[in-house]
Design a protein around this motif. Structure first.
Motif, PDB file in Angstrom:
ATOM      1  N   MET A 499      22.728  13.064  15.027  1.00  0.00           N
ATOM      2  CA  MET A 499      23.308  14.139  14.214  1.00  0.00           C
ATOM      3  C   MET A 499      22.598  14.288  12.876  1.00  0.00           C
ATOM      4  N   ASN A 500      21.360  13.741  12.808  1.00  0.00           N
ATOM      5  CA  ASN A 500      20.549  13.804  11.581  1.00  0.00           C
ATOM      6  C   ASN A 500      21.290  13.265  10.364  1.00  0.00           C
ATOM      7  N   THR A 501      22.065  12.195  10.605  1.00  0.00           N
ATOM      8  CA  THR A 501      22.772  11.560   9.491  1.00  0.00           C
ATOM      9  C   THR A 501      21.785  10.864   8.559  1.00  0.00           C
ATOM     10  N   ILE A 502      22.234  10.626   7.334  1.00  0.00           N
ATOM     11  CA  ILE A 502      21.368  10.107   6.275  1.00  0.00           C
ATOM     12  C   ILE A 502      21.772   8.670   5.982  1.00  0.00           C
ATOM     13  N   GLY A 503      20.952   7.737   6.428  1.00  0.00           N
ATOM     14  CA  GLY A 503      21.164   6.319   6.185  1.00  0.00           C
ATOM     15  C   GLY A 503      19.956   5.726   5.483  1.00  0.00           C
ATOM     16  N   PRO A 504      19.878   4.399   5.430  1.00  0.00           N
ATOM     17  CA  PRO A 504      18.774   3.747   4.697  1.00  0.00           C
ATOM     18  C   PRO A 504      17.387   4.190   5.158  1.00  0.00           C
ATOM     19  N   GLY A 505      17.194   4.358   6.477  1.00  0.00           N
ATOM     20  CA  GLY A 505      15.886   4.756   6.974  1.00  0.00           C
ATOM     21  C   GLY A 505      15.478   6.142   6.514  1.00  0.00           C
ATOM     22  N   VAL A 506      16.418   7.088   6.561  1.00  0.00           N
ATOM     23  CA  VAL A 506      16.121   8.448   6.101  1.00  0.00           C
ATOM     24  C   VAL A 506      15.882   8.454   4.596  1.00  0.00           C
ATOM     25  N   ILE A 507      16.683   7.687   3.853  1.00  0.00           N
ATOM     26  CA  ILE A 507      16.504   7.627   2.403  1.00  0.00           C
ATOM     27  C   ILE A 507      15.107   7.123   2.059  1.00  0.00           C
ATOM     28  N   ALA A 541      26.183  11.659   5.367  1.00  0.00           N
ATOM     29  CA  ALA A 541      25.785  10.266   5.185  1.00  0.00           C
ATOM     30  C   ALA A 541      26.206   9.439   6.391  1.00  0.00           C
ATOM     31  N   ASP A 542      25.435   8.415   6.672  1.00  0.00           N
ATOM     32  CA  ASP A 542      25.727   7.517   7.799  1.00  0.00           C
ATOM     33  C   ASP A 542      26.750   6.483   7.346  1.00  0.00           C
ATOM     34  N   LEU A 543      28.023   6.803   7.502  1.00  0.00           N
ATOM     35  CA  LEU A 543      29.082   5.895   7.077  1.00  0.00           C
ATOM     36  C   LEU A 543      29.031   4.576   7.836  1.00  0.00           C
ATOM     37  N   GLN A 544      28.653   4.652   9.099  1.00  0.00           N
ATOM     38  CA  GLN A 544      28.617   3.440   9.907  1.00  0.00           C
ATOM     39  C   GLN A 544      27.621   2.433   9.341  1.00  0.00           C
ATOM     40  N   ALA A 545      26.520   2.947   8.784  1.00  0.00           N
ATOM     41  CA  ALA A 545      25.520   2.050   8.209  1.00  0.00           C
ATOM     42  C   ALA A 545      26.034   1.364   6.955  1.00  0.00           C
ATOM     43  N   MET A 546      27.047   1.944   6.295  1.00  0.00           N
ATOM     44  CA  MET A 546      27.608   1.351   5.080  1.00  0.00           C
ATOM     45  C   MET A 546      28.629   0.251   5.381  1.00  0.00           C
ATOM     46  N   LEU A 547      29.169   0.253   6.591  1.00  0.00           N
ATOM     47  CA  LEU A 547      30.288  -0.649   6.877  1.00  0.00           C
ATOM     48  C   LEU A 547      29.946  -2.127   6.739  1.00  0.00           C
ATOM     49  N   PRO A 548      28.765  -2.614   7.178  1.00  0.00           N
ATOM     50  CA  PRO A 548      28.491  -4.055   7.015  1.00  0.00           C
ATOM     51  C   PRO A 548      28.572  -4.520   5.568  1.00  0.00           C
ATOM     52  N   ALA A 549      28.028  -3.712   4.648  1.00  0.00           N
ATOM     53  CA  ALA A 549      28.089  -4.084   3.235  1.00  0.00           C
ATOM     54  C   ALA A 549      29.526  -4.094   2.744  1.00  0.00           C
ATOM     55  N   PHE A 550      30.313  -3.129   3.220  1.00  0.00           N
ATOM     56  CA  PHE A 550      31.717  -3.078   2.825  1.00  0.00           C
ATOM     57  C   PHE A 550      32.466  -4.295   3.365  1.00  0.00           C
ATOM     58  N   MET A 551      32.201  -4.641   4.613  1.00  0.00           N
ATOM     59  CA  MET A 551      32.898  -5.777   5.220  1.00  0.00           C
ATOM     60  C   MET A 551      32.538  -7.080   4.515  1.00  0.00           C
ATOM     61  N   ALA A 552      31.297  -7.169   4.035  1.00  0.00           N
ATOM     62  CA  ALA A 552      30.854  -8.413   3.398  1.00  0.00           C
ATOM     63  C   ALA A 552      31.341  -8.547   1.958  1.00  0.00           C
ATOM     64  N   LYS A 553      31.333  -7.433   1.205  1.00  0.00           N
ATOM     65  CA  LYS A 553      31.598  -7.531  -0.235  1.00  0.00           C
ATOM     66  C   LYS A 553      32.696  -6.607  -0.722  1.00  0.00           C
ATOM     67  N   GLY A 554      33.330  -5.859   0.190  1.00  0.00           N
ATOM     68  CA  GLY A 554      34.364  -4.947  -0.232  1.00  0.00           C
ATOM     69  C   GLY A 554      33.775  -3.716  -0.889  1.00  0.00           C
ATOM     70  N   PRO A 555      34.602  -2.953  -1.615  1.00  0.00           N
ATOM     71  CA  PRO A 555      34.136  -1.702  -2.229  1.00  0.00           C
ATOM     72  C   PRO A 555      32.896  -1.879  -3.109  1.00  0.00           C
ATOM     73  N   ALA A 556      32.780  -3.030  -3.791  1.00  0.00           N
ATOM     74  CA  ALA A 556      31.631  -3.248  -4.666  1.00  0.00           C
ATOM     75  C   ALA A 556      30.329  -3.298  -3.867  1.00  0.00           C
ATOM     76  N   GLY A 557      30.426  -3.692  -2.613  1.00  0.00           N
ATOM     77  CA  GLY A 557      29.226  -3.795  -1.796  1.00  0.00           C
ATOM     78  C   GLY A 557      28.647  -2.447  -1.419  1.00  0.00           C
ATOM     79  N   ILE A 558      29.436  -1.407  -1.559  1.00  0.00           N
ATOM     80  CA  ILE A 558      28.993  -0.067  -1.183  1.00  0.00           C
ATOM     81  C   ILE A 558      28.158   0.584  -2.272  1.00  0.00           C
ATOM     82  N   GLU A 559      28.377   0.189  -3.519  1.00  0.00           N
ATOM     83  CA  GLU A 559      27.749   0.906  -4.634  1.00  0.00           C
ATOM     84  C   GLU A 559      26.230   0.987  -4.526  1.00  0.00           C
ATOM     85  N   PRO A 560      25.509  -0.090  -4.158  1.00  0.00           N
ATOM     86  CA  PRO A 560      24.052   0.060  -4.056  1.00  0.00           C
ATOM     87  C   PRO A 560      23.625   1.126  -3.041  1.00  0.00           C
ATOM     88  N   ALA A 561      24.306   1.169  -1.892  1.00  0.00           N
ATOM     89  CA  ALA A 561      23.958   2.166  -0.881  1.00  0.00           C
ATOM     90  C   ALA A 561      24.267   3.570  -1.380  1.00  0.00           C
TER      91      ALA A 561
END
Length: 797
Positions: A499-507, A541-561
């Motif tokens: 679906m041409n989502t935007i994740g780390p690779g596209v960025i 945005a590719d929300l699925q690609a953000m989930l590992p960081a969220f699961m590991a560090k909570g909301p703060a883990g999302i900020e870099p992405a």
């Protein structure tokens, strides 16, 4: 082209005429809509027709607010207006006597250069033009739009021997470029090409459904997306089109083709006639082959003469057959004793038999038949393409065997040419039965705008996923350029994600693309090959690609992405070369944020743009909220009240409004007034490249970073929150919707500051990240996201 079409007249404000006029407005072509006069209000019929267009679904207008741009007229007092029109399209009812009487009335008022066209769906042009003088005959042509004209790509052009070639070329150019159509030339035979073949396919489905006792729901499942066709299949599509319309086209074949070897099957099927006699005309009357009963969908059981629960599906074994390569697929279907497999083989065989017998009668070559069916009926492959992909010689042999065995719908043998060639399409062109050779597609200057012109299996057309020169490619993105004619001066970025989502690779790929473009090119265009077949620009945005960081560090883990997303969009905005987003299909969430940060957007009319993050419990966090705050300041006079502009932009985000066209997306603020809108999807890439080159040639300079703008502050937040509370109390939004919208308002208003305070992008982007992380940590947001990722409907919790 010596003939220019600047203004159009449409004669007849019926369903087709009014919609053709609406599409002219979509294309920014002035149009006059004529109909019969009435007492008191002479243009009342045309007025009523235009009023009806505004309510019609799917919407004929790209922006319903432009309905008033159609000029209304009548045949008594306004015929003088025809003198200012370059193209006059007759679109009245399919009565030969009515049409000829109208021609006599309007002909003296036509401009000497005007093209005179009929939108007949099947009446012979030779009969319609009887009695024309030589001057009018040379300007007379058939142009058959498919319904609905805004959305259906096909337009058939039918010439008479007297029609001037320049007239045809001018009209083909106008239809292709200005109205965005895929033009197919047809011979002057009943129902022309698209309906002649498409309706025969439907008649074949009727015949074999009855023979094999299959339900309409099963057939629709078999003949829909499993075959690469419209999801609605055969009979549900007939309901949408209108059963009376279908019967009319069938009747045209029955009346007009007395010597057709398949004529025994041209009568209106008894089940169709019975439905029409009862007034069950399909979707427009609420019942046809299907009927809705509350939330339940019922389908007609012809044996019982009543409606029964729908939901029948293809057998699993047949579904597996359809996933095989074409040669094996058709061997399995033909050899199987499964009634569903036999149905599919029989329909394919009979359509192939029919188009082989009639190719020389109805079209110049196999190209016209395949494109007419693809453009007009939504098949991903034309019938000759499928035959060729399945093995030309093998299929021809099987058809011949079935004809000899009496299994086909006609005992007419295949024409000799079928066994003299190995394919319908090749690099040298498409087979012409009437000329006995392969012929090339028509070449006109208008097609030079199409980097990827519609191609056919085997013709050697370029694959947009691999064509041109690749500069860089990985699993997420391809950076490349087209070849020749200055097109190699602009770098193109095409995404490869789902679906041409935007994740780390596209960025990462976009950063690389901007770096390369700034060093070696005149601009960067972001364009998706999937747009040529109705695919998305980007689902966000590719929300699925953000989930590992969220699961590991909570909301703060999302900020870099999230900051990485913001940073790449800012880099698009401040790049030293122009960045252009070539939009088509859905442009949602992060896809919209990407687009608004580019220097320019070039949008296909069918671009559906919006910031829809509230649906998953979030706010636009890739710079979208900041963009809207800045846009509100740009729309407000210096020192003026920001709230009116802000409320309009905020409402679209809070309600997750998506533009139903590029024109409506412009009204929502996601496209700017000077962003070009393109009507032909095949011209989108070329238009975007030329836009980038034009900006560069005009001395493009990006905005200076660090600019500040006024924000609405706490008073505007309070006003918006009060209105949200009223909506909540009225049951129009949930309490969590209120919380989400309130958070969006806080960011768009610049936070808890005084009205008119000065802010910058960095401040608002930080607010986006702060609130995005907080919302992501809320279980209600997580519930919405998981529902989306699991393929469910949006949750209103």
């Amino acid at each position: 082209m010596s003939i220019s079409i600047r203004k159009v007249a449409v004669l007849g404000a019926g369903v087709m005429g009014a919609q053709i006029a609406a599409h002219c407005i979509n294309a920014r072509v002035p149009v006059v809509l004529f109909d019969l006069p009435t007492e008191g209000r002479p243009n009342a019929i045309a007025e009523k027709a235009v009023a009806g267009l505004v309510k019609l679904k799917p919407a004929p207008f790209g922006d319903a607010g432009e309905a008033g741009l159609i000029e209304l007229a009548n045949y008594d007092s306004d015929l003088g207006k025809l003198a200012g029109c370059d193209l006059v399209i007759e679109a009245i009812a399919e009565r030969l006597d009515w049409k000829r009487a109208l021609y006599e009335k309007v002909a003296p008022h036509l401009a000497p250069h005007a093209i005179f066209a009929t939108n007949t769906s099947g009446l012979p042009l030779a009969q319609l033009s009887e009695g024309f003088d030589a001057e009018l005959a040379r300007r007379f042509v058939g142009v058959h739009f498919f319904n609905p004209p805004r959305y259906m790509h096909l337009a058939e052009l039918i010439a008479l021997p007297a029609t001037e070639p320049d007239i045809l070329d001018a009209l083909e150019t106008f239809l292709t470029h200005t109205l965005g159509k895929g033009v197919v030339h047809a011979k002057d035979t009943p129902n022309f090409v698209g309906n002649r073949v498409g309706v025969f396919s439907i008649l074949s489905a009727f015949h074999h459904a009855a023979r094999l006792g299959l339900g309409y729901d099963v057939i629709d499942d078999l003949t829909g997306s499993k075959l690469g066709r419209a999801k609605s299949g055969t009979f549900r599509t007939a309901d949408v089109v209108g059963l009376d319309t279908l019967a009319h086209v069938i009747a045209t074949m029955e009346r007009g083709l007395p010597d057709d070897p398949f004529r025994a099957h041209f009568g209106t099927p008894a089940v169709l006639r019975a439905l029409i006699d009862k007034g069950a005309l399909g979707q427009k009357t609420g019942a046809g082959f299907y009927r809705k009963d509350g939330k339940a969908i019922l389908r007609l059981d012809p044996a019982k003469g009543e409606y029964v629960p729908a939901g029948g599906k293809a057998d699993e074994i047949v579904g597996r057959m359809l996933k095989k390569p074409a040669p094996e697929r058709f061997r399995l279907l033909r050899e199987s004793s499964n009634p569903q497999a036999q149905f599919l083989w029989s329909v394919f065989r009979d359509v192939w038999h029919y188009i082989a017998v009639h190719l020389g009668d109805i079209a110049r070559s196999a190209r016209e038949i395949d494109l007419a069916i693809r453009f007009g009926f939504g098949w991903t492959e034309g019938p000759f393409e499928t035959w060729q992909n399945a093995g030309w010689k093998q299929i021809a042999g099987w058809i011949a065997e079935d004809i000899a065995a009496g299994k086909a719908m006609s005992d007419t043998p295949l024409p000799a040419w079928v066994n003299e060639i190995d394919a319908a399409h090749g690099p040298e062109g498409s087979w012409s039965a009437s000329e006995g050779r392969y012929v090339r597609p028509r070449e006109l200057p208008v097609y030079e705008r199409q980097i990827f012109r519609a191609s056919l299996a085997g013709d050697g057309g370029a694959d947009p996923r691999t064509a041109g020169t690749t500069v860089f490619e990985d699993d997420a993105i391809r950076l490349w350029h087209a070849d020749g004619a200055g097109r190699d001066e602009v770098l193109i970025a095409s995404f490869k994600t789902k679906m041409n989502t935007i994740g780390p690779g596209v960025i990462a790929g976009l950063h690389k693309g901007i770096e390369l473009a700034e060093a070696n090119y005149k601009g960067l265009v972001i364009w998706q090959p999937a747009s040529l077949s109705g695919g998305p620009f980007s689902a966000g945005a590719d929300l699925q690609a953000m989930l590992p960081a969220f699961m590991a560090k909570g909301p703060a883990g999302i900020e870099p992405a999230q900051k990485a997303l913001q940073d790449v969009f800012l880099r698009l905005r401040y790049a030293s070369v122009p960045t252009v987003a070539a939009l088509a299909g859905i442009v949602l969430g992060g896809g919209c944020e990407l687009a608004v940060h580019c220097a320019k957007r070039v949008a296909h009319l069918e671009s559906y743009v919006g910031l829809v993050e509230i649906g998953v419990g979030l706010l636009p966090g890739g710079g979208g909220s900041t963009y809207l705050a800045r846009r509100a300041a740009e729309l407000t006079p210096e020192g003026g009240d920001l709230l009116p502009a802000l409320k309009t932009l905020f409402t679209n985000v809070a309600m997750a409004n998506v533009g139903t066209s590029a024109l409506e997306s412009r009204r929502y603020g996601y496209l700017l007034p000077d962003d070009p809108v393109v009507l032909n999807i095949h011209e989108l890439l070329s238009a975007a490249i030329e836009t980038a080159r034009g900006l560069h040639g005009a001395g493009y300079r990006p905005p200076l970073p660090g600019r500040t703008f006024a924000v609405a502050g706490r008073s505007a937040i309070a006003t918006i929150r009060a209105q949200l509370a009223n909506l909540r109390d009225g049951g129009l939004i949930t309490a969590y919707d209120e919380q989400l919208a309130s958070t969006i308002a806080e960011v768009m208003c610049g936070g808890q500051v005084e009205a008119g305070s000065i802010a910058d992008e960095a401040t608002l982007l930080a607010l986006e990240r702060k609130h995005f992380g907080r919302l992501l940590g809320n279980p209600k947001t997580q519930e919405r996201i998981m529902s989306l990722l699991n393929g469910g409907k949006p949750v209103r919790n």
